[in-house]
Motif scaffolding. Structure first.
Motif, mmCIF file in Angstrom:
data_model
loop_
_atom_site.group_PDB
_atom_site.id
_atom_site.type_symbol
_atom_site.label_atom_id
_atom_site.label_comp_id
_atom_site.label_asym_id
_atom_site.label_seq_id
_atom_site.Cartn_x
_atom_site.Cartn_y
_atom_site.Cartn_z
ATOM 1 N N TRP A 1 38.753 -32.481 -11.323
ATOM 2 C CA TRP A 1 38.864 -32.073 -9.916
ATOM 3 C C TRP A 1 37.968 -30.858 -9.649
ATOM 4 C CZ3 TRP A 1 41.075 -27.531 -7.826
ATOM 5 C CH2 TRP A 1 41.238 -27.550 -6.432
ATOM 6 N N GLY A 2 38.006 -29.906 -10.581
ATOM 7 C CA GLY A 2 37.178 -28.717 -10.412
ATOM 8 C C GLY A 2 35.708 -29.071 -10.359
ATOM 9 N N ARG A 3 35.286 -30.008 -11.185
ATOM 10 C CA ARG A 3 33.878 -30.352 -11.265
ATOM 11 C C ARG A 3 33.440 -31.172 -10.055
ATOM 12 N NH1 ARG A 3 30.990 -34.524 -14.958
ATOM 13 N NH2 ARG A 3 31.932 -35.643 -13.243
ATOM 14 N N ASP A 4 34.292 -32.120 -9.633
ATOM 15 C CA ASP A 4 33.873 -33.033 -8.571
ATOM 16 C C ASP A 4 34.212 -32.552 -7.173
ATOM 17 O OD1 ASP A 4 33.000 -34.589 -10.559
ATOM 18 O OD2 ASP A 4 34.173 -36.377 -10.090
ATOM 19 N N VAL A 5 35.293 -31.778 -7.036
ATOM 20 C CA VAL A 5 35.751 -31.424 -5.692
ATOM 21 C C VAL A 5 35.557 -29.945 -5.398
ATOM 22 C CG1 VAL A 5 37.709 -31.420 -4.123
ATOM 23 C CG2 VAL A 5 37.430 -33.278 -5.748
ATOM 24 N N LEU A 6 36.045 -29.093 -6.296
ATOM 25 C CA LEU A 6 36.045 -27.658 -6.001
ATOM 26 C C LEU A 6 34.650 -27.050 -6.111
ATOM 27 C CD1 LEU A 6 38.055 -25.442 -5.274
ATOM 28 C CD2 LEU A 6 38.234 -24.875 -7.675
ATOM 29 N N GLN A 7 33.753 -27.732 -6.830
ATOM 30 C CA GLN A 7 32.461 -27.113 -7.112
ATOM 31 C C GLN A 7 31.651 -26.840 -5.846
ATOM 32 O OE1 GLN A 7 30.223 -29.086 -10.152
ATOM 33 N NE2 GLN A 7 28.396 -27.926 -9.656
ATOM 34 N N SER A 8 31.654 -27.781 -4.886
ATOM 35 C CA SER A 8 30.789 -27.558 -3.720
ATOM 36 C C SER A 8 31.316 -26.445 -2.817
ATOM 37 C CB SER A 8 30.551 -28.859 -2.961
ATOM 38 O OG SER A 8 31.721 -29.293 -2.348
ATOM 39 N N PHE B 1 23.752 -21.653 -8.212
ATOM 40 C CA PHE B 1 25.158 -21.261 -8.217
ATOM 41 C C PHE B 1 26.053 -22.476 -8.367
ATOM 42 C CE2 PHE B 1 22.947 -18.246 -5.350
ATOM 43 C CZ PHE B 1 23.017 -17.146 -6.170
ATOM 44 N N GLY B 2 27.312 -22.236 -8.555
ATOM 45 C CA GLY B 2 28.280 -23.346 -8.536
ATOM 46 C C GLY B 2 29.021 -23.504 -9.840
ATOM 47 N N GLN B 3 28.314 -23.960 -10.893
ATOM 48 C CA GLN B 3 29.011 -24.177 -12.165
ATOM 49 C C GLN B 3 29.152 -22.846 -12.882
ATOM 50 O OE1 GLN B 3 27.591 -27.255 -14.723
ATOM 51 N NE2 GLN B 3 28.897 -28.674 -13.623
ATOM 52 N N SER B 4 29.888 -21.952 -12.258
ATOM 53 C CA SER B 4 29.893 -20.569 -12.722
ATOM 54 C C SER B 4 31.235 -20.224 -13.328
ATOM 55 C CB SER B 4 29.617 -19.648 -11.533
ATOM 56 O OG SER B 4 30.562 -19.915 -10.526
ATOM 57 N N ILE B 5 31.319 -19.018 -13.830
ATOM 58 C CA ILE B 5 32.569 -18.543 -14.399
ATOM 59 C C ILE B 5 33.611 -18.370 -13.296
ATOM 60 C CG2 ILE B 5 32.156 -16.070 -14.274
ATOM 61 C CD1 ILE B 5 32.991 -16.677 -17.531
ATOM 62 N N LEU B 6 33.134 -18.204 -12.056
ATOM 63 C CA LEU B 6 34.072 -18.120 -10.934
ATOM 64 C C LEU B 6 34.806 -19.444 -10.758
ATOM 65 C CD1 LEU B 6 35.063 -16.429 -8.492
ATOM 66 C CD2 LEU B 6 33.278 -17.520 -7.168
ATOM 67 N N LEU B 7 34.052 -20.559 -10.827
ATOM 68 C CA LEU B 7 34.676 -21.881 -10.715
ATOM 69 C C LEU B 7 35.692 -22.090 -11.837
ATOM 70 C CD1 LEU B 7 34.765 -24.724 -9.442
ATOM 71 C CD2 LEU B 7 32.921 -25.361 -10.965
ATOM 72 N N GLY B 8 35.262 -21.781 -13.077
ATOM 73 C CA GLY B 8 36.175 -21.936 -14.211
ATOM 74 C C GLY B 8 37.418 -21.086 -14.042
ATOM 75 N N GLY B 9 37.225 -19.841 -13.589
ATOM 76 C CA GLY B 9 38.362 -18.948 -13.405
ATOM 77 C C GLY B 9 39.317 -19.456 -12.345
ATOM 78 N N LEU B 10 38.773 -20.010 -11.246
ATOM 79 C CA LEU B 10 39.640 -20.523 -10.191
ATOM 80 C C LEU B 10 40.448 -21.723 -10.678
ATOM 81 C CD1 LEU B 10 37.391 -20.216 -7.011
ATOM 82 C CD2 LEU B 10 39.392 -18.880 -7.623
ATOM 83 N N VAL B 11 39.779 -22.626 -11.424
ATOM 84 C CA VAL B 11 40.511 -23.792 -11.958
ATOM 85 C C VAL B 11 41.617 -23.318 -12.902
ATOM 86 C CG1 VAL B 11 40.307 -25.834 -13.397
ATOM 87 C CG2 VAL B 11 38.592 -25.382 -11.670
ATOM 88 N N LEU B 12 41.269 -22.345 -13.752
ATOM 89 C CA LEU B 12 42.274 -21.783 -14.664
ATOM 90 C C LEU B 12 43.432 -21.176 -13.876
ATOM 91 C CD1 LEU B 12 40.679 -19.805 -17.599
ATOM 92 C CD2 LEU B 12 42.012 -21.871 -17.659
ATOM 93 N N ALA B 13 43.099 -20.495 -12.770
ATOM 94 C CA ALA B 13 44.143 -19.857 -11.964
ATOM 95 C C ALA B 13 45.137 -20.888 -11.476
ATOM 96 C CB ALA B 13 43.515 -19.124 -10.780
ATOM 97 N N ILE B 14 44.627 -22.040 -10.999
ATOM 98 C CA ILE B 14 45.530 -23.087 -10.520
ATOM 99 C C ILE B 14 46.388 -23.600 -11.664
ATOM 100 C CG2 ILE B 14 45.597 -25.384 -9.496
ATOM 101 C CD1 ILE B 14 43.000 -24.646 -8.089
ATOM 102 N N LEU C 1 32.320 -25.125 -16.683
ATOM 103 C CA LEU C 1 31.310 -24.105 -16.957
ATOM 104 C C LEU C 1 30.017 -24.783 -17.387
ATOM 105 C CD1 LEU C 1 33.384 -21.570 -19.090
ATOM 106 C CD2 LEU C 1 32.914 -21.490 -16.659
ATOM 107 N N SER C 2 28.897 -24.118 -17.114
ATOM 108 C CA SER C 2 27.658 -24.583 -17.721
ATOM 109 C C SER C 2 27.371 -23.629 -18.874
ATOM 110 C CB SER C 2 26.517 -24.603 -16.719
ATOM 111 O OG SER C 2 26.499 -23.421 -15.980
ATOM 112 N N ILE C 3 27.274 -24.201 -20.066
ATOM 113 C CA ILE C 3 27.342 -23.406 -21.286
ATOM 114 C C ILE C 3 26.123 -22.507 -21.446
ATOM 115 C CG2 ILE C 3 27.546 -23.590 -23.784
ATOM 116 C CD1 ILE C 3 29.975 -24.533 -22.108
ATOM 117 N N LYS C 4 26.383 -21.216 -21.600
ATOM 118 C CA LYS C 4 25.317 -20.256 -21.868
ATOM 119 C C LYS C 4 25.831 -19.246 -22.868
ATOM 120 C CE LYS C 4 22.312 -19.908 -17.864
ATOM 121 N NZ LYS C 4 22.147 -19.202 -16.583
ATOM 122 N N PHE C 5 24.940 -18.785 -23.739
ATOM 123 C CA PHE C 5 25.367 -17.811 -24.745
ATOM 124 C C PHE C 5 24.806 -16.432 -24.401
ATOM 125 C CE2 PHE C 5 25.900 -21.781 -26.944
ATOM 126 C CZ PHE C 5 27.120 -21.601 -27.550
#
Lengths: 356, 361
Positions: free
Chosen positions: A171-178, A203-216, A286-290
């Motif tokens: 859901w986060g990837r397909d719906v919340l991302q835009s 922008f988009g596939q960011s730590i903000l998106l991951g954090g929001l999905v985690l929050a839910i 997330l889009s993986i970055k080191f």
């Protein structure tokens, strides 16, 4: 069944251990003294407690099952350490401080710094978003909503906890991302001067998106635990506050919140434990970055667990050892967080039981 | 009463002025309308955002306006009370929105491939250009793995709970109870790694000519590790609710303790225990990471959980979501819908069962 003949039969039938504390406690209330009869049977008629009976066997079996939990936790640590050590010895970089993750090379070099940072940052975002909302819902359910609304809403929140993380990831990837991308563009345009929201995209596939999905995902845990704590507030305290003329909010602030504080802290820490260990939802969003970057909205981010899920398939033996080592770090962190949370809950429980 | 009866000269006490003044509902609505109008004017006038920003600004203006106006009419404390109430209600609405969105997307997108082909075929030999292909193999995998995990976790979990409630005294029992609670927080990926190191690398080579082998059984072990603490905790809670006199009655009849537990205590607590087990099963069915590490995932149908890789519904969703084919998202969403339906049916059934339970608190 309480007649005298059957009593004498039963006295010889079982090996009810007169030695066990429970047996003594059970027999205490039913003393035969009120029947004007000589006591039936006697010590000699009872079978002796045998050393190997079903009783001892069952007791040993259940004790072993209880100990199984400890065995598993120790085994997790032992096996992870055992498989992680060869990879750590082959590591040419510093495991704790290096940003790179190249364990599959001929000269493996990897460090956990970047992914551990991503794990912590995404969990912090998740908690910052989830905790106020979760506490509001908990207060709403315990002190504001009429019972007819609170019961089904609490039920729905519990159902939310049962939804698998992979569904939230999808859901986060397909719906919340835009919407998050739009929001990130907006933040970047007007607040780009703050380093958190800077950068040139994408922008988009960011730590903000991951954090929001985690929050839910952590929201229902924190909500249901704190609701339970808020509901346990002694009614006397609440009524005393109201009788002194407090408004409803003042009653909550002076009676409910102080009473629930340790429980809320524990609930938040349990939510933190879940957020730290979450794998699939972050691997999908997330889009993986080191690297270590405080930029919240640019594509990037990584976490220990998501890295394991993403890199495990293509890793060679050293690579898997390195991932296991990172899993060991994750295990240790979550263990510490959970133990702290539980210790708080236990202390509180003792306190409450003593007070009651 | 005498204090109340004594009238202050100059002030006539009527029902209207001895009550504190209330904010009229009309004023409340006017503030709301004005707040959103101002927000729309600012946002759209300066062109700094769309309707979402209007809603956010509107809500903020409403809260500020409400607290100011209520502060003038009702006083500071009542205004604060009102503002906090509005904030709490706003947070609730905010939390329900994503839930509705998740359900709505699941149903609309998930029904795209909700057909017989999806439930009757596997992903074997399905290329990127093929629109068909289904989750039959994944459903088989989920059912077998969860079933095996239940077979492993339930006896150990129930016996462990029996130890904690009936036998356990002293420090060791306290330690076990504490670590059961701690173990509920073990991340699923760590359980997967543990089974990978212990079973796939350590034990499975013995049965497979020295080569490590991922299997559905390994995934089931990882799921059992995750289920165990949940089963212990819920069973323990239920056993504690069994009234003591029931046990004492049994002891008084001369029944040994093990028989009392098996014949009296367990049957009494059974509905609650089943509820806890069903919740644990629902949680295990949705786990992805352990299956990914321990079972590997396989596109073909494999009925044998002890040999060769297997897939599961959750893993199927993850793999299809990462697939580049334009047909993959539909398959992912339909599998997600199936998974959520399975989990929710289990959860709701468990909760309904719990409601009928006579022992409930």
């Amino acid at each position: 069944m309480g007649d005298y003949p059957s009593r004498s039969v039963n006295a010889t039938a079982g090996d009810l251990a007169a030695t066990s504390s429970r047996g003594q406690g059970a027999g205490y209330g039913a003393s035969p003294s009120n029947h004007n009869e000589p006591p039936l049977g006697g010590g000699g008629a009872l079978p002796k407690k045998s050393r190997f009976s079903i009783e001892t066997g069952f007791r040993a079996l259940s004790t072993a099952s209880g100990a199984m939990v400890l065995v598993i936790i120790v085994a997790i640590a032992v096996f992870l350490i055992y498989k992680a050590l060869p990879a750590l010895q082959a590591n040419t970089g510093h495991f704790l401080t290096q940003f790179e993750w190249n364990p599959n090379d001929a000269t493996p070099s990897f460090g956990i710094a970047a992914i551990a940072f991503g794990t912590v940052l995404s969990s912090i975002i998740a908690l910052l978003v989830a905790v106020p909302v979760a506490l509001s819902i908990a207060l709403f359910l315990s002190h504001y909503a009429p019972k007819r609304l609170a019961t089904p809403l609490g039920f729905v929140i519990d159902l939310l906890a049962a939804v698998p993380s992979v569904v939230f990831g999808l859901w986060g990837r397909d719906v919340l991302q835009s919407p998050v991308r739009d929001f990130s563009l907006w933040l970047n345009e007007y607040f780009g001067w703050i380093p958190l929201f800077g950068g040139n995209g994408p922008f988009g596939q960011s730590i903000l998106l991951g954090g929001l999905v985690l929050a839910i995902m952590v929201l229902p845990i924190i909500t249901s635990l704190s609701r339970e704590v808020f509901q346990q507030t002694p009614g006397m305290n609440e009524e005393a506050a109201l009788a002194l003329g407090a408004t409803r909010w003042e009653m909550i602030r002076t009676a409910v919140l102080p009473y629930g504080k340790p429980g809320v802290i524990a609930a938040v820490m349990l939510g933190l434990g879940r957020a730290l260990g979450e794998t699939i939802a972050l691997a999908m969003t997330l889009s993986i970055k080191f690297d270590i970057s405080f930029n919240l909205i640019e594509n990037g981010g990584n976490s220990v667990a998501a890295n394991i899920a993403n890199a495990f398939g293509e890793a060679n033996e050293t690579g898997r050892g390195a991932l296991i080592a990172s899993g060991l770090v994750l295990f240790t962190i979550t263990l510490v967080v959970n133990m702290t949370a539980r210790a708080i809950i236990y202390r509180r429980r003792e306190f409450r039981d003593n007070a009651a | 009463m005498s204090v109340l009866e004594k009238q202050v000269p100059g002030v006539v006490m009527t029902p209207d002025n001895i009550r504190s003044r209330k904010l009229p509902v009309v004023t409340n609505v006017v503030i709301a309308v004005a707040a959103f109008a101002i927000a729309a004017a600012i946002v759209l006038g300066l062109d700094i955002g769309n309707w979402v920003l209007v809603a956010v600004f509107g809500a903020a203006f409403y809260l500020i306006g409400l607290s100011v106006v209520a502060g003038r009419i009702e006083g500071k404390r009542a205004a604060r009370n009102r503002t906090m109430k509005a904030l709490i209600y706003t947070a609730c609405v905010l939390a329900v929105l994503p839930l509705i969105s998740v359900i709505w997307t699941l149903v609309t997108k998930g029904l795209a491939r909700f057909d017989a082909d999806f439930f009757g075929s596997s992903m074997n030999n399905i290329g990127a250009r093929d629109a068909n292909g289904g989750a039959y193999h994944a459903i088989i995998g989920t059912l077998e793995q969860v079933g095996l995990a239940t077979l492993m976790a339930v006896p150990v979990g129930v016996l462990g709970a029996i130890y904690l409630v009936e036998y356990g005294r002293g420090k060791f029992a306290g330690t076990v109870r504490f670590f059961v609670d701690v173990m509920t927080g073990v991340p699923s990926i760590v359980a997967g790694l543990f089974v990978y190191t212990f079973w796939v690398l350590g034990v499975s080579p013995i049965f497979n000519d020295g080569r490590p082998q991922a299997s559905g059984f390994a995934a089931a072990m990882a799921l059992a590790v995750l289920m165990l603490p949940t089963v212990v905790r819920s069973t323990e809670e239920m056993l504690r609710l069994v009234p003591g006199p029931l046990r004492e009655g049994s002891y008084a009849l001369g029944v040994p303790q093990w028989k009392t537990i098996l014949r009296v205590v367990l049957p009494t607590a059974l509905p609650g225990i089943v509820t806890g087990i069903m919740l644990a099963v629902a949680r295990a069915a949705g786990e992805t990471a352990p299956v990914l590490l321990a079972a590997g995932g396989l596109a073909a149908i494999n009925f044998n959980p002890f040999e060769g890789g297997q897939s599961s519904l959750a893993l199927f969703v993850y793999q299809q979501a990462g697939d580049g084919s334009k047909f993959a998202p539909d398959r992912a969403w339909t599998a997600a819908l199936t998974l959520v339906a399975l989990v929710l049916i289990l959860t709701v059934a468990a909760k309904l069962l719990a409601r009928r339970n006579k022992l409930s608190r």
